[in-house]
Design a protein around this motif. Structure first.
Motif, mmCIF file in Angstrom:
data_model
loop_
_atom_site.group_PDB
_atom_site.id
_atom_site.type_symbol
_atom_site.label_atom_id
_atom_site.label_comp_id
_atom_site.label_asym_id
_atom_site.label_seq_id
_atom_site.Cartn_x
_atom_site.Cartn_y
_atom_site.Cartn_z
ATOM 1 N N ILE A 121 -4.591 0.512 9.029
ATOM 2 C CA ILE A 121 -3.894 -0.777 9.059
ATOM 3 C C ILE A 121 -4.868 -1.894 9.394
ATOM 4 O O ILE A 121 -4.832 -2.977 8.787
ATOM 5 N N ARG A 122 -5.767 -1.643 10.344
ATOM 6 C CA ARG A 122 -6.749 -2.665 10.703
ATOM 7 C C ARG A 122 -7.684 -2.976 9.539
ATOM 8 O O ARG A 122 -8.054 -4.129 9.313
ATOM 9 N N VAL A 123 -8.069 -1.944 8.795
ATOM 10 C CA VAL A 123 -8.928 -2.167 7.626
ATOM 11 C C VAL A 123 -8.198 -2.993 6.575
ATOM 12 O O VAL A 123 -8.757 -3.941 6.003
ATOM 13 N N PHE A 124 -6.935 -2.653 6.316
ATOM 14 C CA PHE A 124 -6.162 -3.409 5.329
ATOM 15 C C PHE A 124 -5.936 -4.846 5.779
ATOM 16 O O PHE A 124 -5.886 -5.767 4.948
ATOM 17 N N LEU A 125 -5.800 -5.069 7.075
ATOM 18 C CA LEU A 125 -5.650 -6.430 7.570
ATOM 19 C C LEU A 125 -6.899 -7.254 7.302
ATOM 20 O O LEU A 125 -6.815 -8.433 6.926
ATOM 21 N N TRP A 126 -8.073 -6.648 7.485
ATOM 22 C CA TRP A 126 -9.308 -7.364 7.173
ATOM 23 C C TRP A 126 -9.418 -7.611 5.675
ATOM 24 O O TRP A 126 -10.001 -8.606 5.242
ATOM 25 N N LYS A 127 -8.859 -6.714 4.881
ATOM 26 C CA LYS A 127 -8.838 -6.934 3.437
ATOM 27 C C LYS A 127 -8.006 -8.164 3.094
ATOM 28 O O LYS A 127 -8.345 -8.946 2.192
ATOM 29 N N VAL A 128 -6.909 -8.336 3.820
ATOM 30 C CA VAL A 128 -6.077 -9.529 3.624
ATOM 31 C C VAL A 128 -6.805 -10.786 4.098
ATOM 32 O O VAL A 128 -6.755 -11.841 3.453
ATOM 33 N N ILE A 129 -7.501 -10.689 5.211
ATOM 34 C CA ILE A 129 -8.205 -11.850 5.762
ATOM 35 C C ILE A 129 -9.362 -12.283 4.861
ATOM 36 O O ILE A 129 -9.563 -13.471 4.606
ATOM 37 N N LEU A 130 -10.137 -11.303 4.357
ATOM 38 C CA LEU A 130 -11.341 -11.618 3.592
ATOM 39 C C LEU A 130 -11.104 -11.695 2.093
ATOM 40 O O LEU A 130 -12.040 -11.963 1.333
ATOM 41 N N GLY A 131 -9.892 -11.464 1.635
ATOM 42 C CA GLY A 131 -9.607 -11.394 0.213
ATOM 43 C C GLY A 131 -9.825 -12.700 -0.525
ATOM 44 O O GLY A 131 -10.007 -13.775 0.062
ATOM 45 N N PHE A 132 -9.788 -12.601 -1.879
ATOM 46 C CA PHE A 132 -10.004 -13.767 -2.744
ATOM 47 C C PHE A 132 -8.991 -14.864 -2.425
ATOM 48 O O PHE A 132 -9.331 -16.048 -2.408
ATOM 49 N N ASN A 133 -7.770 -14.474 -2.189
ATOM 50 C CA ASN A 133 -6.722 -15.416 -1.774
ATOM 51 C C ASN A 133 -6.313 -15.163 -0.327
ATOM 52 O O ASN A 133 -5.162 -15.398 0.046
ATOM 53 N N GLY A 134 -7.259 -14.695 0.480
ATOM 54 C CA GLY A 134 -6.967 -14.340 1.861
ATOM 55 C C GLY A 134 -6.929 -15.525 2.796
ATOM 56 O O GLY A 134 -7.022 -16.694 2.389
ATOM 57 N N VAL A 135 -6.830 -15.195 4.070
ATOM 58 C CA VAL A 135 -6.675 -16.229 5.102
ATOM 59 C C VAL A 135 -7.877 -17.154 5.154
ATOM 60 O O VAL A 135 -7.742 -18.387 5.220
ATOM 61 N N ILE A 136 -9.089 -16.597 5.125
ATOM 62 C CA ILE A 136 -10.295 -17.420 5.253
ATOM 63 C C ILE A 136 -10.456 -18.348 4.058
ATOM 64 O O ILE A 136 -10.660 -19.563 4.215
#
Length: 290
Positions: A121-136
């Protein structure tokens, strides 16, 4: 005979250590021995040839891809270790020296909260954060700092390092905190009474006394990160795969367990050698300062 063993101090000690010894023998020594033995065999699909051979090690030495993956794995582990320890030390220092004693347990509780969630889950959360349309990327675009999403923060080595550094942060904070807690505060007061400022007191007293915790943190982070294959698989993309991913591929996808075992042995030998050199250098450094 049994009464003689129980009545003797050596017999009682042997009985006490025999359960953990057998446990370690069954779950650690035997699997390692099996992997070591497998590395000298060959496999053709479902048929395992138990004839002793060094073909697997020859292939590892001659095929550049294995050396490239091993170097990349050592590089990623070294970067993760450096980033994690450098960020963990200030946190551990603050909790040890600036948090009131009655609140330290609360801080340690907060530090260990990531363990409550699954590693995946933590890895997938970082995937969401760093994604092309992610948080960052979304945040940077909204405030006008960038016009197009950043592509170098996901599916490469950088994403693997960031994710692993976050995942192993508590493993670095806790041993450093324990080492800092053991430091006698009167030594710091004595150093300042002798004319040392806070910075020099830190480098000449606090840091050397905390080195056992730092060394423990380095080893705790460095050794398991080189064997992690989940994070590189999900975050690394084609250019972020490590030696553990190749081992997993040999065992499962290519059905070549002997070559996978040989790769595992080579990786373990490299990690053990680097860890041993680091421990010896640290011991020599501590002797030179004492």
């Amino acid at each position: 005979m049994w009464q003689r063993i129980v009545s003797s101090e050596g017999g009682r000690s042997a009985l006490m250590i025999s359960p953990p010894f057998l446990y370690a023998l069954l779950l650690l020594a035997f699997p390692l021995a099996a992997i070591f033995l497998f590395s000298f065999w060959t496999q053709d699909f479902m048929t395992v040839d138990t004839t002793f051979t060094l073909d697997n090690y020859r292939e590892i030495a001659t095929q550049p891809i294995y050396g490239t993956l091993l170097k990349r794995s050592l590089y990623v582990s070294a970067c993760v270790t450096a980033v994690t320890v450098l960020l963990a030390f200030p946190v551990a220092y603050y909790v040890s020296f600036h948090v009131r004693p009655e609140r330290k347990s609360l801080w340690l509780f907060l530090i260990t909260i990531p363990f409550w969630t699954s590693y995946l889950i933590r890895v997938f959360l970082w995937k969401v954060i760093l994604g092309f349309n992610g948080v960052i990327n979304t945040g940077l675009i909204n405030i006008g700092l960038i016009e197009e999403p950043l592509t170098f923060i996901l599916y490469n080595v950088n994403a693997v390092i960031i994710t692993l550094a976050h995942a192993f942060a508590p493993f670095a904070i806790l041993p450093i905190f324990v080492a800092l807690e053991k430091i006698d505060r009167s030594l710091l007061e004595a150093a300042q009474d002798l004319g040392e400022n806070r910075v020099m007191t830190f480098f000449r007293v606090t840091l050397p006394l905390a080195m056992p915790g730092v060394v423990a943190a380095v080893l705790i982070v460095f050794i398991p990160t080189i064997g992690d294959y989940v994070t590189p698989e999900l975050m690394g993309g084609a250019g972020g795969k490590l030696i553990a991913n190749m081992i997993q591929t040999q065992f499962l996808a290519l059905n070549n367990a002997p070559l996978g075992a040989a790769l595992a042995i080579v990786a373990m030998v490299c990690v053990s050698a680097i860890a041993l050199v680091f421990v010896l250098l640290n011991r020599r450094w501590l002797r030179g300062r004492s």
